[in-house]
Design an enzyme around this catalytic site. Structure first.
Site, PDB file in Angstrom:
ATOM      1  N   ASN A   1       0.954  -1.179  -0.117  1.00  0.00           N
ATOM      2  CA  ASN A   1      -0.025   0.026  -0.168  1.00  0.00           C
ATOM      3  C   ASN A   1       0.895   1.444   0.130  1.00  0.00           C
ATOM      4  O   ASN A   1       1.460   1.584   1.153  1.00  0.00           O
ATOM      5  CB  ASN A   1      -0.833  -0.068   1.376  1.00  0.00           C
ATOM      6  CG  ASN A   1      -1.579   1.140   1.504  1.00  0.00           C
ATOM      7  OD1 ASN A   1      -1.751   2.019   0.616  1.00  0.00           O
ATOM      8  ND2 ASN A   1      -2.407   1.170   2.721  1.00  0.00           N
TER       9      ASN A   1
ATOM     10  N   LYS B   1       0.393   4.166  -0.534  1.00  0.00           N
ATOM     11  CA  LYS B   1      -0.463   5.565   0.232  1.00  0.00           C
ATOM     12  C   LYS B   1      -0.333   6.697  -0.738  1.00  0.00           C
ATOM     13  O   LYS B   1      -0.105   6.313  -2.017  1.00  0.00           O
ATOM     14  CB  LYS B   1      -0.104   5.714   1.509  1.00  0.00           C
ATOM     15  CG  LYS B   1      -0.388   4.469   2.561  1.00  0.00           C
ATOM     16  CD  LYS B   1      -0.135   4.546   3.838  1.00  0.00           C
ATOM     17  CE  LYS B   1      -0.203   3.361   4.649  1.00  0.00           C
ATOM     18  NZ  LYS B   1      -0.413   3.566   6.310  1.00  0.00           N
TER      19      LYS B   1
ATOM     20  N   HIS C   1      -9.821   0.875   4.779  1.00  0.00           N
ATOM     21  CA  HIS C   1      -8.262   1.057   5.449  1.00  0.00           C
ATOM     22  C   HIS C   1      -8.658   1.912   6.575  1.00  0.00           C
ATOM     23  O   HIS C   1      -9.387   2.977   6.431  1.00  0.00           O
ATOM     24  CB  HIS C   1      -7.329   1.593   4.516  1.00  0.00           C
ATOM     25  CG  HIS C   1      -5.969   1.604   5.182  1.00  0.00           C
ATOM     26  ND1 HIS C   1      -5.736   2.681   6.073  1.00  0.00           N
ATOM     27  CD2 HIS C   1      -4.720   1.019   5.174  1.00  0.00           C
ATOM     28  CE1 HIS C   1      -4.390   2.495   6.214  1.00  0.00           C
ATOM     29  NE2 HIS C   1      -3.930   1.497   5.745  1.00  0.00           N
TER      30      HIS C   1
ATOM     31  N   GLU D   1      -7.026   4.492   7.659  1.00  0.00           N
ATOM     32  CA  GLU D   1      -7.108   6.094   7.165  1.00  0.00           C
ATOM     33  C   GLU D   1      -8.091   6.601   6.707  1.00  0.00           C
ATOM     34  O   GLU D   1      -8.607   7.730   6.822  1.00  0.00           O
ATOM     35  CB  GLU D   1      -5.635   6.232   6.362  1.00  0.00           C
ATOM     36  CG  GLU D   1      -4.330   6.224   7.324  1.00  0.00           C
ATOM     37  CD  GLU D   1      -3.227   5.781   6.776  1.00  0.00           C
ATOM     38  OE1 GLU D   1      -3.105   5.620   5.471  1.00  0.00           O
ATOM     39  OE2 GLU D   1      -2.308   4.966   7.251  1.00  0.00           O
TER      40      GLU D   1
ATOM     41  N   GLU E   1      -5.297  -4.882  10.484  1.00  0.00           N
ATOM     42  CA  GLU E   1      -4.318  -3.983  10.717  1.00  0.00           C
ATOM     43  C   GLU E   1      -4.735  -3.476  12.255  1.00  0.00           C
ATOM     44  O   GLU E   1      -5.524  -2.210  12.127  1.00  0.00           O
ATOM     45  CB  GLU E   1      -4.485  -2.983   9.575  1.00  0.00           C
ATOM     46  CG  GLU E   1      -3.934  -3.634   8.409  1.00  0.00           C
ATOM     47  CD  GLU E   1      -3.582  -2.566   7.384  1.00  0.00           C
ATOM     48  OE1 GLU E   1      -2.396  -2.771   6.822  1.00  0.00           O
ATOM     49  OE2 GLU E   1      -4.251  -1.601   6.971  1.00  0.00           O
TER      50      GLU E   1
ATOM     51  N   GLY F   1       2.183   2.468  10.516  1.00  0.00           N
ATOM     52  CA  GLY F   1       3.051   3.412  10.427  1.00  0.00           C
ATOM     53  C   GLY F   1       3.822   3.906  11.676  1.00  0.00           C
ATOM     54  O   GLY F   1       4.500   5.016  11.898  1.00  0.00           O
TER      55      GLY F   1
ATOM     56  N   SER G   1       3.311  -1.860  10.416  1.00  0.00           N
ATOM     57  CA  SER G   1       4.565  -1.792  10.553  1.00  0.00           C
ATOM     58  C   SER G   1       5.418  -3.245  10.194  1.00  0.00           C
ATOM     59  O   SER G   1       6.322  -3.619  10.951  1.00  0.00           O
ATOM     60  CB  SER G   1       5.020  -1.321  11.950  1.00  0.00           C
ATOM     61  OG  SER G   1       4.401  -0.159  12.343  1.00  0.00           O
TER      62      SER G   1
HETATM   63  P1  PGA Z   1       2.702   0.183   7.535  1.00  0.00           P
HETATM   64  O1  PGA Z   1       1.025   0.445   6.937  1.00  0.00           O
HETATM   65  O2  PGA Z   1       3.244  -0.912   7.109  1.00  0.00           O
HETATM   66  O3  PGA Z   1       3.567   1.496   6.987  1.00  0.00           O
HETATM   67  O4  PGA Z   1       2.410   0.397   9.149  1.00  0.00           O
HETATM   68  C1  PGA Z   1       0.476  -0.459   6.580  1.00  0.00           C
HETATM   69  C2  PGA Z   1      -0.887   0.018   6.169  1.00  0.00           C
HETATM   70  O5  PGA Z   1      -1.390   1.045   6.522  1.00  0.00           O
HETATM   71  O6  PGA Z   1      -1.581  -0.761   5.072  1.00  0.00           O
END
Ligand code: PGA
Length: 255
Positions: free
Chosen positions: A10, A12, A96, A98, A168, A174, A214
């Site tokens: 992803n 982003k 997601h 976000e 997640e 993140g 992460s």
């Molecule tokens: P990250 O993001 O690996 O940077 O923690 C995962 C995601 O949001 O799908």
């Protein structure tokens, strides 16, 4: 039965167009020998067409990071599932955290998107996960169950075979903090048990449940070694071809 693992990146809202091309051009040879793992990258909308072109003939599929639930019309700034399908997307990330927390998408909206994606022949990567306060209050399963129940309302068993889950935990996205393999496994098992009760055992055993939050080349293998963790949805580490390819290779070893 062990499922074919699936690792998706992803991206982003990151990369320039030239960085995006460079990233996949590096990734292709790094994973060309990898077998029995499904792989996908999910670039920002403007790069979907060029990235689909670069990946033509490779086994790496392309996904989008969001879509609207209507087919077409006066929805300024939105992109439909038909459009994504039309430009060569296979997957679409939906729900997601976000999108849920920054853009206010609720379970009902996510459900409309999942249903539309399936109708369009796109495969949703359906994300669920609890926030830190919810975990600390012992509410993880309750939160995840509500997200699944509402997000998958009116979806038949036949349609479900095209859905991938991504667990997640919001506090792990993140932040550099991953769930321990055991913490993740517990929630993955919970999701699979839920699928068995709601649908049936054969389906529950077939469905791929990715872990996200992460994931990096160091922790990927321990996570994917868990019985019910079938791959990863990778954010930050998917922006570096070497890191992302190591995560993909860690998935192979678990099969
Ligand atoms: P990250 O993001 O690996 O940077 O923690 C995962 C995601 O949001 O799908």
């Amino acid at each position: 039965m062990k499922r074919v693992p699936f690792v998706a990146g992803n991206w982003k809202m990151n990369t320039s167009l030239s960085e995006a091309r460079q990233l996949v051009n590096r990734l292709i040879p790094l994973v060309s020998e990898v077998k029995d793992v499904c792989m996908a990258v999910c670039p920002p909308f403007p790069y979907l067409i060029p990235i689909v072109e670069v990946l033509q003939g490779s086994r790496i599929k392309v996904g989008a990071q969001n879509m609207h639930f209507e087919k077409q019309g006066a929805f300024t700034g939105e992109v439909s599932g038909d459009m994504l399908k039309d430009v060569g997307c296979t997957y679409v990330i939906l729900g997601h955290s976000e999108r849920r927390h920054i853009f206010g998408e609720d379970d009902a909206v996510i459900n409309k998107k999942v249903r539309k994606a399936l109708e369009m022949g796109l495969k949703p990567i359906f994300c669920v996960g609890e926030q830190l306060e919810e975990r600390e209050a012992g509410k993880t399963e309750q939160i995840v169950e509500t997200q699944i129940k509402r997000g998958l309302e009116d979806i038949s068993a036949d349609q479900m075979v095209n859905v991938t889950f991504a667990y997640e935990p919001v506090w792990a996205i993140g932040t550099g903090k991953t769930a321990t393999p055991e913490q993740a496994q517990d929630v993955h098992r919970f999701i699979r048990d839920w699928l068995q009760v709601r649908y049936n055992q054969t389906l529950a055993e077939k469905i791929c449940i990715q872990y996200g939050g992460s994931v990096n080349q160091e922790n990927a293998k321990a996570l994917m070694d868990q019985t019910d963790i079938d791959g990863a949805l990778v954010g930050g580490a998917s922006l570096k071809a070497e890191h992302f390819s190591s995560i993909i290779k860690a998935a192979v070893q678990t099969t």
